[in-house]
Enzyme design. Structure first.
Site, short mmCIF file in Angstrom:
data_model
loop_
_atom_site.label_atom_id
_atom_site.label_comp_id
_atom_site.label_asym_id
_atom_site.label_seq_id
_atom_site.Cartn_x
_atom_site.Cartn_y
_atom_site.Cartn_z
N ASP A 106 10.75 -19.03 -12.91
CA ASP A 106 11.81 -18.19 -12.69
C ASP A 106 11.99 -17.27 -13.68
OD1 ASP A 106 13.04 -19.53 -14.94
OD2 ASP A 106 14.64 -20.24 -14.26
N GLU A 135 19.35 -26.37 -7.32
CA GLU A 135 18.51 -25.52 -7.54
C GLU A 135 19.16 -24.42 -6.58
OE1 GLU A 135 16.57 -24.79 -9.81
OE2 GLU A 135 16.40 -26.84 -10.53
N CYS A 150 15.65 -20.11 -33.19
CA CYS A 150 14.87 -20.56 -31.93
C CYS A 150 13.79 -21.55 -32.62
CB CYS A 150 14.18 -19.41 -31.55
SG CYS A 150 12.89 -19.65 -30.39
N CYS A 209 17.10 -15.48 -32.11
CA CYS A 209 15.60 -15.83 -32.69
C CYS A 209 15.97 -16.60 -34.38
CB CYS A 209 15.20 -14.42 -33.02
SG CYS A 209 14.61 -13.52 -31.61
N CYS A 262 17.03 -17.77 -25.89
CA CYS A 262 16.27 -16.58 -25.61
C CYS A 262 16.71 -15.94 -24.51
CB CYS A 262 14.56 -17.00 -25.30
SG CYS A 262 13.38 -15.54 -25.59
N TYR A 302 10.20 -20.75 -5.80
CA TYR A 302 10.70 -21.13 -6.93
C TYR A 302 11.44 -22.72 -6.66
CZ TYR A 302 14.18 -22.67 -10.23
OH TYR A 302 14.86 -23.44 -10.97
N CYS A 321 6.17 -16.97 -32.10
CA CYS A 321 6.63 -16.11 -30.73
C CYS A 321 6.10 -14.81 -31.25
CB CYS A 321 8.18 -15.87 -30.74
SG CYS A 321 8.86 -14.76 -30.01
S1 SF4 Z 1 11.92 -16.24 -31.30
FE1 SF4 Z 1 10.92 -15.45 -29.44
S2 SF4 Z 1 11.14 -17.06 -27.85
FE2 SF4 Z 1 12.55 -17.42 -29.94
S3 SF4 Z 1 14.62 -16.59 -29.11
FE3 SF4 Z 1 13.22 -14.84 -30.25
S4 SF4 Z 1 12.24 -13.89 -28.70
FE4 SF4 Z 1 13.10 -15.86 -27.71
#
Ligand code: SF4
Length: 310
Positions: free
Chosen positions: A152, A51, A217, A214, A207, A134, A223
């Site tokens: 973080d 860390e 994701c 996205c 992200c 953290y 989201c």
């Molecule tokens: S959908 Fe949302 S959480 Fe996923 S990468 Fe895009 S902005 Fe990030």
């Protein structure tokens, strides 16, 4: 951060979190990087070292340094006894080398006052040199499996995007961000660890700050940021990163690197050699003095310098 609109009510956030958790856990299962300090393969001390090294340095870059470091100094007692010059040399090009000396200070306290075992408790951890909120939270979660929100930059960015539909702000985490992180943390301790790790990993791999993927994701259907058209994506809400070229940081790194690369049997750089390292001698002198003040080098009579010996 405004989570009072649309689905951003407390119950809306809870419902969204309930949908996001299993998707993220499955994604983590399939995509987590096999880093050597993960999955219970190292000690709490090894987790703490990882860390500290990962602050301001990408985890993938940290792996070879962490591996060599832990081979050489597997526990706090071993690091506590190491010569400072070796500690600075082994830190290599991880950057911000004061972290290496702080880690050794921490090791000395752990070895002398904690029976060489890292304390198991947030307050005891934050009382150690160089261990802040953290790092203590990360050790409590990742090494000890305790339920605690880890906050973080990556986690803040992901939570803010998914639940509040906006970019997280720079500076210290706001009370609203802390409340959100605590509110969406799973109640079960084991699940909370997976949650912390998976949110952080999503922020590192998918992200990302400037170019979130996205389309790939696992939580895109839930989201708020994506649903809102990714408002302000790429806008710098954090303090702009200082350019590196020509900065004192670069000059300090060049001086330390020259010391690390000295041939066997030599331990000092002569003044004449130092002057060949950087054209602007006023800046060079300022950086050498700063390194000396930080305990990273020692200035010798005649203007030569060396890494500290003890
Ligand atoms: S959908 Fe949302 S959480 Fe996923 S990468 Fe895009 S902005 Fe990030």
């Amino acid at each position: 951060m405004d989570i009072s609109v649309g689905e951003g009510t407390a119950s809306g956030t809870a419902a969204r979190a309930a949908r996001v958790r299993p998707r993220l856990a499955a994604w983590w299962e399939a995509n987590a990087r096999d880093l050597p300090w993960r999955f219970g393969r190292t000690t709490p001390w090894g987790v703490l070292v990882s860390e500290v090294m990962s602050q301001q340095t990408q985890m993938s870059r940290v792996v070879p340094y962490w591996t060599a470091w832990m081979e050489r100094w597997p526990d706090a007692a071993a690091l506590a006894d190491a010569p400072k010059s070796d500690v600075i040399t082994m830190w290599g090009r991880l950057g911000y080398p004061r972290r290496a000396l702080r880690l050794q200070e921490c090791a000395r306290v752990v070895a002398a006052e904690c029976g060489d075992g890292l304390p198991h408790g947030y307050d005891a951890l934050t009382a150690l040199p160089g261990v802040g909120d953290y790092t203590a939270s990360a050790v409590m979660s990742f090494a000890y499996g305790e339920r605690i929100a880890v906050i973080d930059t990556n986690i803040r960015r992901v939570l803010s995007r998914v639940f509040a539909g906006e970019e997280s702000r720079g500076g210290a985490a706001s009370p609203a961000e802390r409340a959100l992180a605590a509110g969406v943390l799973p109640r079960d301790a084991a699940r909370s660890v997976t949650w912390n790790q998976s949110v952080m990993e999503l922020g590192a791999l998918v992200c990302t700050a400037k170019s979130p993927l996205c389309d790939h994701c696992p939580v895109r259907d839930d989201c708020a940021f994506l649903a809102a058209g990714r408002p302000g994506l790429g806008q710098r809400r954090t303090r702009p990163r200082q350019r590196f070229q020509g900065t004192d940081r670069q000059v300090r790194g060049i001086v330390l690197d020259a010391l690390r690369r000295l041939p066997e049997g030599e331990n000092a750089l002569e003044r004449a050699t130092i002057e060949t390292l950087w054209k602007d001698h006023a800046q060079l002198d300022r950086c050498v003095a700063g390194l000396d003040e930080d305990g990273l080098i020692e200035m010798l009579p005649g203007g030569s310098v060396r890494l500290p010996l003890d």
